[in-house]
Structures are given as structure tokens and as C-alpha cells.
Design an enzyme around this catalytic site. Structure first.
Site, short mmCIF file in Angstrom:
data_model
loop_
_atom_site.label_atom_id
_atom_site.label_comp_id
_atom_site.label_asym_id
_atom_site.label_seq_id
_atom_site.Cartn_x
_atom_site.Cartn_y
_atom_site.Cartn_z
N LYS A 1 25.42 26.63 -11.75
CA LYS A 1 24.78 27.46 -12.78
C LYS A 1 23.43 28.00 -12.28
CE LYS A 1 22.26 25.44 -16.16
NZ LYS A 1 21.36 25.72 -17.24
N LYS B 1 20.15 15.75 -15.00
CA LYS B 1 18.70 15.75 -14.79
C LYS B 1 18.18 14.37 -14.40
CE LYS B 1 17.60 20.00 -16.96
NZ LYS B 1 16.78 20.88 -17.72
N LYS C 1 16.50 27.55 -13.77
CA LYS C 1 15.08 27.71 -13.41
C LYS C 1 14.66 26.70 -12.35
CE LYS C 1 13.82 28.90 -18.13
NZ LYS C 1 13.60 28.03 -19.28
#
Ligand code: AQP
Length: 329
Positions: free
Chosen positions: A196, A115, A199
Site C-alpha cells: 500500500k 505497526k 506516508k
């Protein structure tokens, strides 16, 4: 004998996808209904503040996730369903855990690395300390089990390390939690099947409340592989293997049975059946969610009452912790 405690949460960061469902929420409902556990399920709103948001959007996302929980089958009569930020002990214990965690341990976390790489210009300290808050979420309740997807295992391991570290230094206080994984602990993106489903990459997601038309269009465009065989082979056929796993998890048919059923059939027949299965599977969910969202009162009541119950347990634990570390007067 009292039942073992189980806890898990999901971040209110947008619509849930089938990865969140097959990796976590479906299992929450099954574990709750097994009657074997004392269950706590929360909305991880404090965690979600580590990503960019607007206040109005955040409020909407919290209530939407509460509707998702209930529409999927979580039941406030069977489980304590609460909002993380309403139980101030989560943030309080997280601070204490941060002081027991080395910077190196936090910097090594895959989620932080990924992230912070993506959000270079906006890496906040919360992204780094996220696992200390997650340890607090779990350890406050003496949870023995945590149903999660595979991506959360590393964080859970840190929670186990913190429990051991604290117990060794200050005396037995925390239970070391174990993960509970589903058979689909890592659902892959339908557009990039080596990544993966997440969202933050909505184009690769099948959302639980997608309409049957959207589901059909997305699945027909899903990336498959060269060749035509419908066979599980994650290394060589990542796309079709991911779709097979989704099919198997929703229908309950084992993968070898599905491979047999689709021998000699082509990808488009398989995709058509999968789209129908997904659309049917979530049809009751879609209706219930819509109905729950017509009034916020019911959802707010569930969260308020669950948060009051969770606070009682969590406050007792923080008192014990403060006493053990010598900061209670
Ligand atoms: N693809 C997945 N397969 C299986 N399980 C998954 N989970 C998430 N993605 C998958 C599990 O869902 C639970 C809730 O996730 P979360 O809301 O805490 O995580 P998240 O990181 O916001 O969800 P995303 O979709 O993965 O978003 P981003 O884009 O932020 O990375 C957890 O138990 C998680 O393991």
C-alpha cells in the site's frame, strides 16, 4: 427528512499522498458537494500521537492538513471541519468503548499487527486501542456513512460491532455505520506495487504538493513490470496496473478505454502522459495550499468554529451514554 450523517478524518502525520486522496479526500469533497449528506470531517490528531512526533512538528502538521482539506475543496460553509482533540468527548467515549472491547479483538487488527511489528521498540498502548477511539469518532455523531480507504474497513467493522454490543446491553443509542469506498480504495506504492502507498514509506508516495518536476522524476522511476503491454493485470503486472488505476481515477477515463488508447505504445509514453496529468490535476491545489499557508489565522478560525459545533453534538451524545450506563448523577 433530515440528511444522513457522514464522518471521516485523516491523521496529521505528514504530507498527503495520492492514496489518501483517491481513497478518501477526493471522495470527501464529492460527497460534500453532492448535498445529500450532513458532513463532518476532522483532523485525527489524537490518533496521530500513536506515532513518534515532536510538538512543533505536530502543530505544523495539523495546520498543513487543514490547508490540504480546504485546498482540495472541503468547505466550512458546507461541512463541519474540526480538530479531534478539541472535542473531549472523543477520548471520553473511547475509554468506555475500551471497556467493552476484548483484548483479542484489538490484537487481531492488521494495522496493529503491522505497526507494532515495525516499531518493535516503541509499541504504545494507543496503537492497540486505536480502533476504540475510531469507533468513538464515528458513533458520537450518529454517522450512517464513513468514506474510507480499504485499510480502514476492519476498524470500521469493530465500530459496527461496538454499536450493536452497546445497543443490545444498554438500549438503542448508536447508529451502525457503513463504509463508502471509492474506485481506488487501495492505491499501491509506486516503488513496491504489492504494498500500500503509505506516508511511513515516503519513497513510494506521490505527494499532492510534489512539484511537476518531482512528479515527472518519480513516475519515470516508478516500478513497472517486464513486458511492454499497458494492461490491467494486478496479479502479473502490479506496477502498471496501479499506474493505470491512478490515471483512470484522475482523468475519469475508464480502464478499457485507456488500454485501447495505449495499445502499441510503450511504458515511457504512458508514464510521460500520466506525469503530465498528475501535475496538471494538482496545480490549482498546490497554489491554493501555498496561499492558505501564508497565514494560519484563517485555518485556525475554521478549526475552532468547527470544533465548537462538533462539541455540542458530541457532548449531547456522551450525556446520553452516561445516563444509559448509569454513571450520570
Ligand atoms: N494507499 C492508500 N490507498 C487508498 N486509501 C488510502 N488511505 C491511506 N492510504 C491509502 C486512506 O486515507 C485516509 C487517511 O489515512 P490516515 O491518515 O488515517 O492513514 P495513515 O495510515 O496515516 O495513512 P498512510 O499513508 O496509510 O500512513 P501509514 O504509513 O501510517 O500507514 C484513510 O481513509 C485511509 O483509508
Amino acid at each position: 427528512m433530515s440528511k444522513p450523517i457522514l464522518i471521516s478524518g485523516i491523521q496529521p502525520t505528514g504530507r498527503l499522498h495520492i492514496g489518501n486522496y483517491l481513497g478518501a479526500l477526493k471522495n470527501f469533497v464529492e460527497l460534500q458537494n453532492s448535498g445529500k449528506y450532513k458532513c463532518y470531517f476532522f483532523i485525527a490528531d489524537l490518533h496521530s500521537l500513536t506515532e513518534s512526533f515532536s510538538p512543533a512538528e505536530k502543530h505544523k502538521q495539523i495546520l498543513e492538513l487543514a490547508a490540504d482539506y480546504i485546498a482540495a475543496g472541503l468547505n466550512p460553509k458546507k461541512s463541519t471541519i474540526f480538530l479531534q482533540s478539541q472535542v473531549s468527548a472523543h477520548a471520553e467515549l473511547a475509554w468506555i468503548f475500551e471497556t467493552l472491547t476484548s483484548l483479542g479483538e484489538l490484537k487481531r487488527m492488521t494495522q496493529f499487527k503491522e505497526k507494532s511489528e515495525k516499531e518493535k521498540e516503541r509499541v504504545n498502548a494507543g496503537l492497540l486501542t486505536y480502533p476504540a477511539l475510531m469507533a468513538s469518532d464515528i458513533l458520537l455523531y450518529d454517522a450512517a456513512f464513513v468514506p474510507v480507504g480499504e485499510d480502514q474497513l476492519q476498524h470500521l467493522e469493530l465500530a459496527r460491532t461496538l454499536a450493536r454490543k452497546f445497543n443490545k446491553r444498554f438500549g438503542k443509542t448508536f447508529v451502525e455505520p457503513k463504509p463508502i469506498l471509492t474506485e481506488s480504495p487501495r492505491v499501491m506504492s509506486i516503488t513496491h506495487p504489492k504494498k500500500k502507498m503509505a506516508k511511513s514509506e515516503p519513497s513510494g508516495c506521490l505527494f499532492l504538493d510534489d512539484s511537476p518536476q518531482e512528479i515527472k522524476a518519480k513516475i519515470s522511476r516508478a516500478v513497472t513490470d517486464s513486458g511492454s503491454e499497458i494492461k490491467l493485470d494486478p496479479a502479473k503486472k502490479a506496477g502498471i496496473s496501479n499506474l493505470l488505476r491512478i490515471y483512470s481515477s484522475l482523468s475519469g477515463e475508464r480502464i478499457p478505454m485507456l488500454e485501447k488508447k495505449y495499445t502499441g505504445k510503450n511504458y515511457s509514453e504512458f508514464k510521460r502522459d500520466l506525469a503530465e496529468l498528475v501535475a496538471d490535476y494538482f496545480s490549482v491545489f498546490r497554489k491554493k495550499k501555498k496561499q492558505l499557508q501564508t497565514t494560519h489565522y484563517q485555518l485556525q478560525t475554521i478549526l475552532k468554529s468547527g470544533s465548537a459545533k462538533a462539541s455540542q453534538i458530541a457532548e449531547k451524545k456522551t450525556h446520553e451514554v452516561k445516563k444509559k450506563i448509569g454513571i450520570e448523577i
